[in-house]
Design a protein around this motif. Structure first.
Motif, short mmCIF file in Angstrom:
data_model
loop_
_atom_site.label_atom_id
_atom_site.label_comp_id
_atom_site.label_asym_id
_atom_site.label_seq_id
_atom_site.Cartn_x
_atom_site.Cartn_y
_atom_site.Cartn_z
N ARG A 181 49.39 33.02 46.95
CA ARG A 181 47.97 33.24 47.25
C ARG A 181 47.40 34.42 46.49
O ARG A 181 46.31 34.34 45.91
CB ARG A 181 47.78 33.45 48.76
CG ARG A 181 46.32 33.57 49.19
CD ARG A 181 46.20 33.69 50.70
NE ARG A 181 46.82 34.92 51.19
CZ ARG A 181 46.20 36.10 51.21
NH1 ARG A 181 44.96 36.23 50.75
NH2 ARG A 181 46.83 37.17 51.68
N VAL A 182 48.13 35.55 46.47
CA VAL A 182 47.58 36.75 45.82
C VAL A 182 47.87 36.79 44.33
O VAL A 182 47.20 37.50 43.58
CB VAL A 182 48.10 38.03 46.49
CG1 VAL A 182 47.79 38.02 47.98
CG2 VAL A 182 49.58 38.25 46.24
N GLY A 183 48.88 36.02 43.87
CA GLY A 183 49.23 36.02 42.46
C GLY A 183 48.07 35.67 41.55
O GLY A 183 47.78 36.41 40.57
N PRO A 184 47.33 34.57 41.82
CA PRO A 184 46.21 34.22 40.94
C PRO A 184 45.14 35.31 40.90
O PRO A 184 44.57 35.60 39.84
CB PRO A 184 45.67 32.94 41.55
CG PRO A 184 46.80 32.38 42.35
CD PRO A 184 47.57 33.56 42.85
N MET A 185 44.85 35.90 42.04
CA MET A 185 43.85 36.96 42.10
C MET A 185 44.26 38.16 41.25
O MET A 185 43.46 38.70 40.48
CB MET A 185 43.66 37.40 43.55
CG MET A 185 42.73 38.58 43.75
SD MET A 185 42.72 39.14 45.47
CE MET A 185 44.37 39.85 45.62
N LEU A 186 45.52 38.55 41.37
CA LEU A 186 46.00 39.70 40.61
C LEU A 186 46.13 39.38 39.12
O LEU A 186 45.83 40.22 38.26
CB LEU A 186 47.34 40.18 41.17
CG LEU A 186 47.26 40.79 42.58
CD1 LEU A 186 48.65 40.92 43.18
CD2 LEU A 186 46.56 42.14 42.53
N GLU A 187 46.59 38.18 38.81
CA GLU A 187 46.71 37.77 37.40
C GLU A 187 45.38 37.92 36.68
O GLU A 187 45.33 38.35 35.52
CB GLU A 187 47.18 36.32 37.31
CG GLU A 187 47.18 35.76 35.89
CD GLU A 187 47.38 34.26 35.84
OE1 GLU A 187 47.14 33.68 34.76
OE2 GLU A 187 47.77 33.66 36.86
N HIS A 188 44.29 37.57 37.37
CA HIS A 188 42.95 37.57 36.76
C HIS A 188 42.16 38.83 37.10
O HIS A 188 40.95 38.87 36.87
CB HIS A 188 42.18 36.34 37.22
CG HIS A 188 42.72 35.04 36.71
ND1 HIS A 188 42.33 34.50 35.51
CD2 HIS A 188 43.65 34.20 37.23
CE1 HIS A 188 42.98 33.36 35.32
NE2 HIS A 188 43.78 33.16 36.35
N HIS A 189 42.82 39.86 37.62
CA HIS A 189 42.11 41.09 37.99
C HIS A 189 41.44 41.70 36.76
O HIS A 189 42.00 41.68 35.66
CB HIS A 189 43.09 42.09 38.60
CG HIS A 189 42.42 43.23 39.30
ND1 HIS A 189 41.89 44.30 38.63
CD2 HIS A 189 42.20 43.45 40.64
CE1 HIS A 189 41.38 45.15 39.50
NE2 HIS A 189 41.54 44.66 40.71
N PRO A 190 40.24 42.26 36.93
CA PRO A 190 39.53 42.86 35.78
C PRO A 190 40.31 43.94 35.04
O PRO A 190 40.02 44.22 33.88
CB PRO A 190 38.26 43.44 36.43
CG PRO A 190 38.05 42.62 37.66
CD PRO A 190 39.41 42.25 38.15
N LEU A 191 41.31 44.54 35.70
CA LEU A 191 42.12 45.55 35.02
C LEU A 191 42.93 44.95 33.87
O LEU A 191 43.35 45.68 32.96
CB LEU A 191 43.10 46.20 36.01
CG LEU A 191 42.66 47.47 36.72
CD1 LEU A 191 43.72 47.91 37.71
CD2 LEU A 191 42.36 48.58 35.72
N PHE A 192 43.16 43.63 33.89
CA PHE A 192 44.03 42.98 32.91
C PHE A 192 43.22 42.05 32.02
O PHE A 192 43.05 40.87 32.33
CB PHE A 192 45.14 42.20 33.63
CG PHE A 192 45.93 43.02 34.61
CD1 PHE A 192 46.67 44.11 34.19
CD2 PHE A 192 45.94 42.71 35.96
CE1 PHE A 192 47.40 44.88 35.09
CE2 PHE A 192 46.66 43.45 36.87
CZ PHE A 192 47.39 44.55 36.43
N PRO A 193 42.72 42.55 30.90
CA PRO A 193 41.88 41.73 30.02
C PRO A 193 42.59 40.53 29.43
O PRO A 193 41.95 39.54 29.06
CB PRO A 193 41.42 42.71 28.94
CG PRO A 193 42.43 43.81 28.96
CD PRO A 193 42.86 43.92 30.39
N GLN A 194 43.93 40.59 29.32
CA GLN A 194 44.70 39.45 28.84
C GLN A 194 45.48 38.80 29.97
O GLN A 194 46.44 38.09 29.74
CB GLN A 194 45.65 39.90 27.72
CG GLN A 194 44.93 40.38 26.47
CD GLN A 194 45.88 40.81 25.37
OE1 GLN A 194 47.09 40.58 25.42
NE2 GLN A 194 45.34 41.47 24.37
#
Length: 285
Positions: A181-194
């Motif tokens: 559940r939280v993986g997709p949110m963190l993967e796409h977090h604004p802190l990570f541009p790639q």
């Protein structure tokens, strides 16, 4: 209309992290985002976590290109590197192989029967190399959390680039959050541009860590070789781990070490051949 030539492939896996491998040195392979998704689909395609296309290289035995099952190309894959190296050992009748990737130039050695050791290079810790969208002087821990501000469930991850970006939360309980559940949110977090690979890591001893991984563009995975490398590099940097450690993933164990002479990450793990086939007609164009 001329029919497309049959396109052979090989199915392989490293600790259950599975790949469909095409050899474009012998026959051109046109890979697109849509085609990669169709081939990787486990219901209507071949089914895999990543697709691998081998191409000629002027500097290495082969160039390895990698698409995840979402269809976009990525820089590195540690488990795939071992699989391709083992193919090259047999092809060359040799015990060493060199592989060029977007994430760096890699050298592999035979580590035993269906075991491969890979020099994954030196980890990069600078915020611009990971990369992050904000400047952090210390990437051993960054300001990121999940849960209530006053009682976060996970917080202060380490970040590192080992050919691709990784974010590691150090936890006592691997089930403290639902990583699916939280993986997709963190993967796409604004802190990570790639975008980023997200790992929960539980240190069991100074020479043993158990991890769960949400792989960028692939989801929950049985194994992620670069995540294991990232945990080893960050754990050693934080003095949580000794120079050698076993990293346990849902699919099994990888042996990791930080080489004293140059700080390179050395990974050893197994390779499994599943089957060879020819791409079905509905996936061949």
């Amino acid at each position: 209309m001329q029919e497309a030539s049959p396109l052979p492939f090989r199915k392989m896996n490293g600790l259950g992290n599975d790949f469909v491998v095409f050899d474009a040195r012998r026959q051109p392979v046109a890979m697109t985002e849509a085609r990669a998704r169709a081939i990787a689909d486990r219901r209507t395609g071949i089914g895999c976590d990543q697709l691998i296309v081998l191409e000629p290289s002027k500097t290495a035995d082969v160039t390895m290109r990698i698409w995840n099952n979402e269809g976009f190309e990525v820089e590195s894959c540690g488990n795939a590197t071992r699989c391709i190296a083992d193919m090259l050992f047999e092809e060359k009748h040799a015990t060493t192989a060199t592989i060029d990737t977007k994430g760096g130039f890699l050298v592999a050695e035979k580590g035993g029967e269906r075991l491969v050791t890979v020099d994954m290079g030196a980890p990069r810790f600078d915020w611009q190399d990971i990369p992050l969208s904000e400047k952090f002087h210390d990437t051993r821990y960054i300001d990121l959390f999940v849960g209530p501000v006053d009682r976060p469930l996970i917080q202060s991850p380490s970040v590192v680039n080992v050919g691709n970006p990784h974010c590691i939360f150090w936890v006592k309980d691997l089930d403290v959050v639902d990583l699916a559940r939280v993986g997709p949110m963190l993967e796409h977090h604004p802190l990570f541009p790639q975008r980023a690979n997200i790992t929960l890591a539980r240190v069991d001893a100074r020479d043993h860590v158990t991890i769960k991984v949400w792989e960028r563009g692939a989801g929950l995975t049985k194994a992620c070789g670069t995540a294991a490398c990232a945990v080893m590099a960050a754990g050693f940097r934080l003095k949580r781990l000794d120079r050698e450690a076993t990293i346990t993933l849902p699919g099994g164990d990888l042996s990791l070490a930080i080489r004293e002479s140059d700080g390179h990450i050395i990974m050893t793990g197994p390779v499994t051949y599943e089957f060879d086939g020819v791409l079905p007609a509905h996936l061949a164009v």
